[in-house]
Scaffold this motif. Structure first.
Motif, short mmCIF file in Angstrom:
data_model
loop_
_atom_site.label_atom_id
_atom_site.label_comp_id
_atom_site.label_asym_id
_atom_site.label_seq_id
_atom_site.Cartn_x
_atom_site.Cartn_y
_atom_site.Cartn_z
N THR A 1 0.70 -7.07 -7.73
CA THR A 1 0.14 -6.61 -6.47
C THR A 1 -0.96 -5.58 -6.69
O THR A 1 -1.50 -5.03 -5.72
CB THR A 1 1.24 -5.98 -5.60
N ASP B 1 -7.62 -6.22 -3.62
CA ASP B 1 -6.62 -7.16 -3.12
C ASP B 1 -6.09 -8.00 -4.28
O ASP B 1 -6.57 -7.91 -5.42
CB ASP B 1 -7.22 -8.05 -2.03
N LYS B 2 -5.07 -8.80 -3.99
CA LYS B 2 -4.41 -9.57 -5.04
C LYS B 2 -5.37 -10.54 -5.73
O LYS B 2 -5.22 -10.81 -6.92
CB LYS B 2 -3.20 -10.33 -4.46
N ARG B 3 -6.37 -11.03 -5.01
CA ARG B 3 -7.30 -11.98 -5.62
C ARG B 3 -8.07 -11.36 -6.78
O ARG B 3 -8.41 -12.05 -7.74
CB ARG B 3 -8.27 -12.50 -4.56
N ASP C 1 -1.77 2.96 -7.14
CA ASP C 1 -2.71 1.87 -6.92
C ASP C 1 -3.62 1.74 -8.14
O ASP C 1 -4.15 2.73 -8.64
CB ASP C 1 -3.59 2.15 -5.70
N ARG D 1 0.84 -1.19 0.00
CA ARG D 1 0.00 0.00 0.00
C ARG D 1 0.87 1.23 0.00
O ARG D 1 1.79 1.35 0.81
CB ARG D 1 -0.94 0.03 1.22
#
Length: 338
Positions: free
Chosen positions: A94, A130-132, A120, A29
């Motif tokens: 990421t 998130d990574k998923r 981001d 982050r």
């Protein structure tokens, strides 16, 4: 045998500790998204010590080992060059964008990275994910969009260009192959855009990393146009696909890597013809080059091409350090020989 390969992996450590001196501590982050980050660069003058400059059909033109103060640089999955090879856009698995300028010395060799910024990536809900959901693996460009392919939530999102760094996707499309055929950690790894005047008519197409058909070949697909549909790319184990780029001569190249204790560390580049791509086809290519440890390679993830001032085609290849002290962020340049 395994112990020898473990020693080969550990042998990378001196390059990181002595050559760069930056800790790898990025937590995923950004405290100040878009702020310019200093990049420390160590020049690489030989691809493989004492082996000359020619490797297969490529001539090594120089390289860099790169790091940022808090390890923010890393996890690079794909790179695309802009402004005639002077700048780049990259994506991280990421869920981040990274942009920057490529610096060169008086002889034209890679010398550093400037104006380096990380953002981001925003999902369809306008928030970082998130990574998923934001496991970005491939990137392709046209005049108005930046296209990104994702693993896990298998999709291709289109972001506006300019403005992609802080925008949400303007559209989303699913792979032509049913998503359940793609592995969560082995899906659309390479995302390419064919030239408008090619057999694929400017379509986006992808090649999976570790999703295979029943014969063990890479699953691939053309998203639109006259040859929309699925095809396969011949796999030559133990390598898997990590990125690719379509060239302006009617061919495309795929970057492949092996990285582990059993297979060892290696990178390979193969070249294929766009004319061979059509629904149901098995596409076979030629090896352009292969490099194994102790050549200057790591977890090689990204490749792109640009035209140099001398008219030659140059390939830029980058690695993913996985934010791991034992791995490096490399940027290598090769000239494609006629």
């Amino acid at each position: 045998m395994a112990s020898k390969k473990l020693l080969s992996l550990v042998a990378y450590l001196p390059f990181v500790v002595a050559g760069l001196g930056f800790p790898m501590a990025f937590g995923g982050r950004l405290a100040d998204a878009g702020a310019e980050l200093p990049v420390k660069a160590m020049a690489i003058s030989e691809f493989r010590p004492g082996a000359g400059r020619l490797f297969g059909r490529l001539e090594f033109m120089g390289g860099l080992s790169l790091a940022t103060p808090k390890g923010e640089m890393g996890a690079v999955s794909s790179i695309r060059l802009t402004d005639g090879g002077k700048r780049f856009i990259s994506v991280m698995d990421t869920g981040h964008w990274a942009t920057g300028a490529i610096e060169r010395d008086a002889e034209g060799a890679l010398s550093g990275i400037s104006d380096y910024r990380i953002y981001d990536m925003l999902g369809r809900d306008g928030r970082p994910g998130d990574k998923r959901h934001m496991d970005a693996e491939g990137i392709a460009l046209d005049e108005g969009h930046v296209y990104v392919s994702y693993e896990g939530d298998h999709r291709i999102d289109a972001y506006p260009r300019p403005g992609f760094e802080t925008s949400t996707p303007v559209s989303t499309e699913r792979p032509v192959l049913a998503a359940e055929r793609l592995k969560n950690n082995g899906g659309m790894e390479a995302l390419l855009k064919a030239p408008d005047d090619s057999a694929l008519g400017g379509a986006l197409f992808y090649v999976a990393e570790r999703s295979y058909d029943t014969a063990g070949n890479f699953i691939a697909g053309v998203q639109s146009g006259p040859r929309k549909g699925n095809f396969t790319v011949e796999r030559a184990a133990p390598y898997d696909v990590t990125d690719g780029v379509a060239l302006d001569d009617g061919s495309f190249v795929l970057l492949e890597r092996k990285f582990g204790l059993q297979a060892g560390i290696g990178m390979r580049i193969r070249r294929f013809m766009l004319d061979d791509v059509e629904p149901g086809a098995l596409v076979k290519g030629d090896v352009v080059m292969e490099g194994v440890f102790p050549a200057q390679i790591d977890n090689m993830e990204g490749i792109d091409a640009y035209k140099a001032e001398d008219g030659s085609t140059r390939l830029i290849v980058v690695s993913d350090d996985n934010h791991n002290l034992l791995e490096r962020n490399l940027m290598l340049e090769f000239k494609l020989m006629p």
